[in-house]
Design an enzyme around this catalytic site. Structure first.
Site, PDB file in Angstrom:
ATOM      1  N   ILE A 148      11.124  18.117   5.626  1.00 24.92           N
ATOM      2  CA  ILE A 148      10.298  18.157   6.835  1.00 24.92           C
ATOM      3  C   ILE A 148      11.164  18.090   8.088  1.00 24.92           C
ATOM      4  O   ILE A 148      11.023  18.895   9.012  1.00 24.92           O
ATOM      5  CB  ILE A 148       9.278  17.007   6.820  1.00 24.92           C
ATOM      6  CG1 ILE A 148       8.241  17.240   5.717  1.00 24.92           C
ATOM      7  CG2 ILE A 148       8.590  16.873   8.173  1.00 24.92           C
ATOM      8  CD1 ILE A 148       7.281  16.087   5.508  1.00 24.92           C
ATOM      9  N   VAL A 229       5.024  10.946  12.411  1.00 27.14           N
ATOM     10  CA  VAL A 229       4.360  11.718  11.354  1.00 27.14           C
ATOM     11  C   VAL A 229       4.900  11.304   9.991  1.00 27.14           C
ATOM     12  O   VAL A 229       4.679  11.989   8.997  1.00 27.14           O
ATOM     13  CB  VAL A 229       4.551  13.242  11.571  1.00 27.14           C
ATOM     14  CG1 VAL A 229       3.764  13.726  12.768  1.00 27.14           C
ATOM     15  CG2 VAL A 229       6.035  13.593  11.741  1.00 27.14           C
ATOM     16  N   GLY A 230       5.617  10.169   9.972  1.00 23.83           N
ATOM     17  CA  GLY A 230       6.178   9.673   8.720  1.00 23.83           C
ATOM     18  C   GLY A 230       5.201   8.746   8.023  1.00 23.83           C
ATOM     19  O   GLY A 230       4.278   9.185   7.340  1.00 23.83           O
ATOM     20  N   ARG A 231       5.376   7.443   8.244  1.00 23.21           N
ATOM     21  CA  ARG A 231       4.462   6.461   7.685  1.00 23.21           C
ATOM     22  C   ARG A 231       4.183   5.392   8.743  1.00 23.21           C
ATOM     23  O   ARG A 231       5.067   4.980   9.486  1.00 23.21           O
ATOM     24  CB  ARG A 231       5.055   5.806   6.424  1.00 23.21           C
ATOM     25  CG  ARG A 231       5.000   6.693   5.188  1.00 23.21           C
ATOM     26  CD  ARG A 231       3.572   6.906   4.734  1.00 23.21           C
ATOM     27  NE  ARG A 231       3.450   7.701   3.528  1.00 23.21           N
ATOM     28  CZ  ARG A 231       3.173   8.998   3.498  1.00 23.21           C
ATOM     29  NH1 ARG A 231       3.043   9.659   4.639  1.00 23.21           N
ATOM     30  NH2 ARG A 231       3.037   9.632   2.349  1.00 23.21           N
ATOM     31  N   ASP A 255       0.091   9.834  14.142  1.00 24.97           N
ATOM     32  CA  ASP A 255      -0.751  10.488  13.143  1.00 24.97           C
ATOM     33  C   ASP A 255      -0.914   9.632  11.889  1.00 24.97           C
ATOM     34  O   ASP A 255      -1.756   9.924  11.048  1.00 24.97           O
ATOM     35  CB  ASP A 255      -0.146  11.846  12.759  1.00 24.97           C
ATOM     36  CG  ASP A 255      -1.036  12.651  11.834  1.00 24.97           C
ATOM     37  OD1 ASP A 255      -2.215  12.864  12.193  1.00 24.97           O
ATOM     38  OD2 ASP A 255      -0.574  13.051  10.754  1.00 24.97           O
ATOM     39  N   GLU A 260      -5.393   2.704   7.378  1.00 24.31           N
ATOM     40  CA  GLU A 260      -6.168   3.918   7.640  1.00 24.31           C
ATOM     41  C   GLU A 260      -7.493   3.857   6.889  1.00 24.31           C
ATOM     42  O   GLU A 260      -7.510   3.531   5.699  1.00 24.31           O
ATOM     43  CB  GLU A 260      -5.375   5.152   7.211  1.00 24.31           C
ATOM     44  CG  GLU A 260      -4.095   5.351   8.004  1.00 24.31           C
ATOM     45  CD  GLU A 260      -3.301   6.582   7.602  1.00 24.31           C
ATOM     46  OE1 GLU A 260      -3.781   7.363   6.737  1.00 24.31           O
ATOM     47  OE2 GLU A 260      -2.206   6.791   8.149  1.00 24.31           O
ATOM     48  N   HIS A 279      -4.237  11.398  10.607  1.00 19.35           N
ATOM     49  CA  HIS A 279      -3.388  11.809   9.485  1.00 19.35           C
ATOM     50  C   HIS A 279      -3.633  13.281   9.117  1.00 19.35           C
ATOM     51  O   HIS A 279      -3.882  13.612   7.955  1.00 19.35           O
ATOM     52  CB  HIS A 279      -3.647  10.915   8.268  1.00 19.35           C
ATOM     53  CG  HIS A 279      -2.438  10.808   7.373  1.00 19.35           C
ATOM     54  ND1 HIS A 279      -2.112   9.652   6.708  1.00 19.35           N
ATOM     55  CD2 HIS A 279      -1.490  11.704   7.021  1.00 19.35           C
ATOM     56  CE1 HIS A 279      -1.020   9.841   5.988  1.00 19.35           C
ATOM     57  NE2 HIS A 279      -0.620  11.090   6.167  1.00 19.35           N
TER      58      HIS A 279
END
Length: 316
Positions: A148, A229-231, A255, A260, A279
């Site tokens: 990525i 955009v990882g964790r 994100d 979540e 996400h």
């Protein structure tokens, strides 16, 4: 590896069953399709392979020869357990890099093209000249130089952005102007943080990356756009909010989150400099996930080298 029975545990298990049967695939295997919380001890005892996004708490993965993650990450399968010896682990690899590149670029352009400034001026009916900022004057710091991060680096570098990668190997990679180590005490990282217009986290969740983006990290930044955009667990939420208040960050685009869906009581919702997406930066369609799964099955049967094998010891 002798795989005869495959257990698919997913909220989309009915849809996956329909797609697999429509393609006429996996007919040589006994297939078990379940909702994750409906998996029984009997299902586990019968199956040689387990396919899922997450590991139901009552499922012992040591019962399987092979475990496949329907997501890009494997942290939800490995959470709170020691990975059992001899269990082979793979993950889903699709066009995550391209999707995340488009996501990141869209938010970067909001800043460089001054969209929000012009929207505010329009509301006041003010004709004010604000020149856009060329991308070739910008510096990006990308944490994670895997599939990525590398695609994102190629996208940004192709538009003239100076791109520094951060990885624990420090190994040079194409599209990165340089790659440095993630040591928060190092002069190299401190200097790059101070100059960065854009900071992007693409790292998987491991013991080393959990809570990595904390007050110590943000202390060196100045007026940067931070995109995660990882964790979510890689960020200390309270420290990120303080970094926004101190001007170390200009805005944060998030994100992914530690919890979540993000609780309605979380201060991120109300903060004017925080932009939340649920996400969606790299959604895996059912078709993409199935394609990767079927390709992995084929390669395992044929003994062909895999490009999506995960290393439990590294966590990705």
């Amino acid at each position: 590896m002798d795989i005869q029975t495959i257990l698919v545990a997913s909220p989309l298990h009915t849809h996956m069953k329909e797609m697999i049967e429509k393609r006429g695939a996996l007919t040589e295997f006994t297939m078990i399709y379940r909702d994750p919380e409906s998996v029984t001890e009997e299902d586990v005892a019968r199956a040689d392979a387990f396919v899922a996004f997450t590991r139901p708490a009552h499922v012992d993965l040591s019962a399987f020869q092979w475990v496949h993650s329907l997501g890009a990450g494997v942290d939800k399968l490995m959470k709170d357990i020691s990975w059992p010896d001899g269990v082979f682990l793979t993950r889903t690899v699709t066009t995550f890099g391209e999707k995340i590149s488009e996501y990141v670029l869209s938010y970067l352009l909001v800043h460089t093209q001054k969209h929000r400034d012009f929207e505010a001026l329009q509301k006041k009916k003010e004709w004010t000249f604000l020149p856009p900022e060329p991308l070739n004057t910008k510096r990006a710091l990308i944490f994670g130089t895997g599939e990525i991060g590398s695609v994102l680096a190629r996208t940004l570098a192709g538009l003239g952005v100076h791109v520094t990668g951060v990885s624990r190997s420090g190994e040079e990679k194409p599209s990165f102007d340089e790659v440095i180590f993630p040591d928060k005490a190092s002069t190299a990282l401190t200097n790059r943080l101070a100059a960065a217009d854009l900071i992007v986290n693409t790292m998987p969740l491991t013991e080393e990356t959990k809570g990595y983006f904390d007050g110590c990290f943000f202390e060196a930044a100045f007026d940067s756009l931070f995109i995660n955009v990882g964790r979510g667990e890689s960020v200390v939420d309270e420290d990120l909010l303080q970094a926004l208040e101190r001007g170390q960050l200009r805005e944060a685009v998030l994100d992914v989150f530690s919890e979540e869906p993000l609780p309605k009581s979380h201060p991120f919702w109300e903060h004017p400099a925080v932009h939340i997406t649920p996400h969606i930066s790299a959604i895996t369609t059912a078709e993409e996930g199935l394609d990767c799964f079927l390709d992995t099955v084929t390669k395992l049967k044929e003994g062909t080298p895999l490009t999506n094998e995960a290393d439990p010891a590294r966590g990705y």
